[in-house]
Write a protein that holds these residues in place. Structure first.
Motif, mmCIF file in Angstrom:
data_model
loop_
_atom_site.group_PDB
_atom_site.id
_atom_site.type_symbol
_atom_site.label_atom_id
_atom_site.label_comp_id
_atom_site.label_asym_id
_atom_site.label_seq_id
_atom_site.Cartn_x
_atom_site.Cartn_y
_atom_site.Cartn_z
ATOM 1 N N TYR A 1 13.369 -12.858 -18.129
ATOM 2 C CA TYR A 1 14.596 -13.647 -18.004
ATOM 3 C C TYR A 1 15.545 -12.982 -17.009
ATOM 4 N N ARG A 2 15.702 -11.675 -17.128
ATOM 5 C CA ARG A 2 16.602 -10.944 -16.231
ATOM 6 C C ARG A 2 16.067 -10.892 -14.798
ATOM 7 N N ASN A 3 14.752 -11.038 -14.668
ATOM 8 C CA ASN A 3 14.148 -11.049 -13.328
ATOM 9 C C ASN A 3 14.010 -12.469 -12.771
ATOM 10 N N ASN A 4 14.619 -13.441 -13.478
ATOM 11 C CA ASN A 4 14.562 -14.854 -13.068
ATOM 12 C C ASN A 4 13.138 -15.389 -13.017
ATOM 13 N N GLU A 5 12.301 -14.940 -13.956
ATOM 14 C CA GLU A 5 10.908 -15.389 -13.995
ATOM 15 C C GLU A 5 10.677 -16.485 -15.032
ATOM 16 N N LEU A 6 11.712 -16.853 -15.783
ATOM 17 C CA LEU A 6 11.578 -17.906 -16.792
ATOM 18 C C LEU A 6 12.351 -19.148 -16.347
ATOM 19 N N THR A 7 11.891 -20.296 -16.805
ATOM 20 C CA THR A 7 12.630 -21.533 -16.528
ATOM 21 C C THR A 7 13.821 -21.595 -17.479
ATOM 22 N N ILE A 8 15.010 -21.741 -16.908
ATOM 23 C CA ILE A 8 16.204 -21.741 -17.749
ATOM 24 C C ILE A 8 16.764 -23.147 -17.963
ATOM 25 N N VAL A 9 16.046 -24.156 -17.473
ATOM 26 C CA VAL A 9 16.545 -25.519 -17.585
ATOM 27 C C VAL A 9 16.782 -25.905 -19.042
#
Length: 608
Positions: free
Chosen positions: A274-282
Motif C-alpha cells: 500500500y505504501r509503495n502504491n502497489e495496491l488498487t485504492i479505488v
C-alpha cells in the motif's frame, strides 16, 4: 457556526428548508455554483494544514484538464479528544461542473464521478461520529433510518444501500434489538455480494460482517468470512489489509498466536505494498477500512510482540516493540504496550531494555505517560523480590536523570550496606506526587526510622491506602517494621498522621504471618488502641450508638466495637466482651485473625 463564519467571507450563503432528503439539499447548493469545479465538505470536517497538493491542482490548468473528478482522504475519529483516526476512506467530493451533474439518493447521497478520476493525498478530518452523548447518537440514527429504509425498499439488492444499512442497524437499538436481527441484514448483504463480485461495493459486506462477529465474540465466524474473502478476491485489493487486520483480532482473542502471527505478517506485507502504491485504492471510494491508520499499524506491532512473547521468541518480540513510535501513542495503547514490556522483562530480566523505554517516555514530557510507566516499574519492583537488586542496579547505572532513577540509586546504596538516611530524606522532601511510584521510599524511611511527615502531608486518602497496601504485600517483614515504627507519640498530633498510622497498622495486622507470637500480640494491642483513639478523635462519643454506627466505614465500625469490647473487659462484663468481639468480626471479616486471638486469650484466662 458554519453559516456565521461563511458570512464573514461572502454574502453568497443560502438557506434551504430541510425535507429529509440530503440530495435535495446538495442539489440546491449545486444550482448556486457557477465555477468550473464543484467541491463539497460537511460542517463536521476540516481541512488538514498540509493542502499544498490541492492548491497546486487548482492553480495549474494543464493538470486540471486531465481530470473530470477527484477524491481526497477523510479520517474518521471516534472521540473529540483523539488525535488518532479510527479509519479513513477516499471521499469522491470534487467534480467538474457539466450539464446534468447532480446528487442522487435521499441518504448517503452521491454525485457521479466521471473518469479520469484523480486521487489527492490531502486529508480532511471528520468528527461526525465522535458523539458527545447517547442522545446525540440516537438523533443521528433516527435522522438516517427512514430515508435509508426507503432507498432499501426501492432496490433491496443495491450493494451500496445494503452496506449503509449494515452500519445503521449495528447501532440501532430500537428497530434491530437482537444480534440475530442485525446479523440477518449482514448476511443478506453478503449473499448479494457473492452474486455480484465485480460491483464496487462487493467487498464491503465481507469486512463489515467480520467486524460484526468480532465485536459479538463470534471469532470463529469472523475467521470463516475472512478466509472466504481471501480465497475469492483479488490479491491487489486494498481490502486485504482490513481482512488480515481483523483476522488478527479474531485469532488473538482465541489465543491462537501462531495463526495470529501469520495474519500479522501478511498484514505488514500488504501495508508495504500500500505504501509503495502497489495496491488498487479505488475501493476506498466505496468503503471505510480498518487497518490503514498509524494507530492500527502500532496495534499490529504490539500484537506481533505479544504473539512472539507467548511463543517464547523474546528477541523477536522486542524487535517489534522497538519499531513502535511512542510519541503520539494513545494512553490506552500505551497501557497495552507497557504490559507487554512488563511481561517480557519478567521473562528475560532485560532491565536495560526497560531503561531505554523509560528514557523514551520521560523525554516526551507527558505527565500521564510518566505516571503510567512509573506505576508499571514500581509494580514490577514490588512483585519480584528476588530481582529487586538487579533491577535497581540496572536503573541506577543508567544515565536517566529522573526521580525514580534516584530512588533506585538509594536502593542500591541500601543493598551495598551504605548509610542512605540523608539522601533518602532529600528524596522524600522533593517528591510532589506520591501516586507516581515511589512507595519503596516510604518503606525504607520506616525501616530506618526517618520522619515522613512531609510525605504524609502530600498524600490523599486513596494514595495513602494504595501506598501502604503495596508496601505491606511486597515486604514480608513489613509487620515487624510497622510495629517498631508506628509509635503513637510520633503520630498523634494531627488527624492526617493518625490516619496514616492506623492504615499502616491495619496492613501490618493483615500481613502478620511472619511475626512471632509475642510480637503479634503486641501488634494487635497497638492497632486496637490506636484505632480506638482515632475513632474517638474523629467522632463525637455522645453521638455514637449501635444504631448509627452502621453508616460508618467498615474499619471504623470495627474500631467502635473493639473499643466497646475493651471497655466491657475492663468492667468485668464477660458476656458483653464476647458479644462486642463477635459483632466486630461480623462487621470486618479481614480482622478474623485478630478477633480470634482475643477470643483465644479470653478462653485461656477462664481456664487459668
Amino acid at each position: 457556526k458554519t453559516k456565521e463564519i461563511a458570512l464573514k467571507y461572502t454574502d453568497k450563503v443560502y438557506d434551504f428548508e430541510w425535507i429529509n432528503d440530503f440530495s435535495a439539499a446538495r442539489n440546491y447548493g449545486l444550482e448556486k455554483a457557477v465555477g468550473e469545479w464543484f467541491m463539497f465538505i460537511d460542517a463536521d470536517e476540516y481541512l488538514d494544514e498540509n493542502c499544498e497538493e490541492m492548491i497546486k491542482f487548482f492553480n495549474m490548468p494543464e493538470v486540471r484538464a486531465k481530470y473530470n473528478s477527484a477524491s481526497f482522504y477523510i479520517r474518521n475519529y471516534g472521540s473529540l479528544d483523539s488525535k488518532r483516526a479510527v479509519n479513513e476512506f477516499l471521499a469522491p467530493r470534487i467534480v467538474r461542473l457539466v450539464d446534468g451533474v447532480k446528487f442522487h439518493d435521499a441518504i448517503h447521497e452521491w454525485i457521479p464521478q466521471p473518469n479520469p478520476h484523480g486521487f489527492f493525498s490531502t486529508v480532511f478530518h471528520h468528527y461526525g461520529y465522535a458523539y458527545v452523548s447517547k442522545k446525540e447518537k440516537k438523533k443521528k440514527i433516527e435522522r438516517n433510518y427512514k430515508p435509508l429504509m426507503e432507498e432499501y425498499k426501492k432496490n433491496p439488492t443495491d450493494l451500496r444501500t445494503l452496506a449503509h444499512l449494515c452500519d445503521a442497524v449495528a447501532i440501532d437499538g430500537e428497530n434491530y434489538k437482537t444480534f440475530e436481527d442485525i446479523e440477518k441484514v449482514y448476511l443478506e448483504a453478503l449473499e448479494v455480494a457473492r452474486k455480484k463480485p465485480n460491483e464496487p461495493y462487493a467487498n464491503s459486506p465481507y469486512v463489515k460482517a467480520m467486524v460484526l462477529y468480532i465485536i459479538n465474540d463470534k471469532f470463529g465466524k469472523a475467521i470463516e468470512i475472512g478466509k472466504e474473502f481471501l480465497e475469492k478476491h483479488d490479491e491487489i485489493s486494498i481490502a486485504n489489509i482490513a481482512v488480515y487486520f481483523l483476522l488478527t483480532k479474531a485469532y488473538m482473542n482465541l489465543e491462537d498466536y501462531e495463526n495470529a502471527l501469520e495474519s500479522i505478517k501478511k498484514y505488514f506485507e500488504y501495508m508495504q505494498k500500500y505504501r509503495n502504491n502497489e495496491l488498487t485504492i479505488v475501493e476506498l471510494r466505496f468503503m471505510t477500512l480498518s487497518g490503514l491508520t498509524d494507530s492500527d499499524y502500532d496495534e499490529q506491532l504490539m500484537n506481533a510482540a505479544r504473539c512472539e512473547n507467548n511463543l517464547e521468541h523474546y528477541d523477536e518480540s522486542l524487535n517489534y516493540l522497538e519499531q513502535i513510535d511512542l510519541e503520539d501513542m494513545a494512553y490506552s495503547q500505551l497501557k497495552v504496550y507497557l504490559n507487554i514490556v512488563r511481561d517480557l522483562i519478567r521473562k528475560t530480566e532485560n532491565y536495560d531494555k526497560l531503561t531505554e523505554i523509560y528514557q523514551k517516555i520521560i523525554s516526551m514530557n507527558d505527565k500521564d505517560k510518566d505516571s503510567m510507566i512509573l506505576y508499571l516499574m514500581e509494580q514490577y519492583y514490588m512483585e519480584h523480590p528476588y530481582e529487586r537488586e538487579n533491577f535497581a542496579k540496572a536503573l541506577s547505572s543508567s544515565k536517566i536523570n529522573a526521580p525514580y532513577t534516584e530512588l533506585m540509586k538509594i536502593v542500591k546504596q541500601e543493598n551495598d550496606g551504605k548509610d542512605i538516611s540523608d539522601r533518602l530524606m532529600k528524596f522524600i522532601d522533593s517528591v510532589d506526587r506520591w501516586d507516581d511510584g515511589y512507595s519503596e521510599a516510604i518503606y525504607l524511611a520506616m525501616k530506618h526510622d526517618l520522619d515522613i511527615t512531609s510525605a504524609i502531608n502530600k498524600m490523599s486518602n486513596k494514595v495513602l491506602n494504595e501506598t501502604l497496601q503495596m508496601i505491606s504485600q511486597a515486604h514480608l517483614e513489613f509487620a515487624e517494621v510497622a510495629l517498631k515504627y508506628c509509635q503513637p507519640e510520633k503520630f498523634s498530633d494531627s488527624i492526617r498522621k493518625m490516619l496514616w498510622m492506623v492504615t499502616a497498622l491495619e496492613n501490618a495486622v493483615k500481613n502478620a504471618q511472619e511475626l512471632l507470637s509475642d510480637d503479634k500480640s503486641e501488634l494487635y494491642d497497638r492497632f486496637v488502641a490506636v484505632l480506638s483513639d482515632y475513632i474517638l478523635n474523629i467522632y463525637n462519643p455522645d453521638l455514637l450508638n449501635p444504631e448509627d454506627v452502621e453508616v460508618l466505614p467498615e474499619l471504623h465500625r470495627f474500631g467502635y466495637y473493639m473499643n466497646l469490647a475493651q471497655a466491657s473487659l475492663y468492667c468485668g462484663n464477660d458476656i458483653s466482651y464476647i458479644r462486642c468481639l463477635k459483632e466486630a468480626l461480623r462487621l470486618c471479616e479481614p480482622m478474623k485473625d485478630l478477633v480470634s486471638h482475643y477470643l483465644t486469650e479470653f478462653e485461656n484466662s477462664l481456664k487459668n
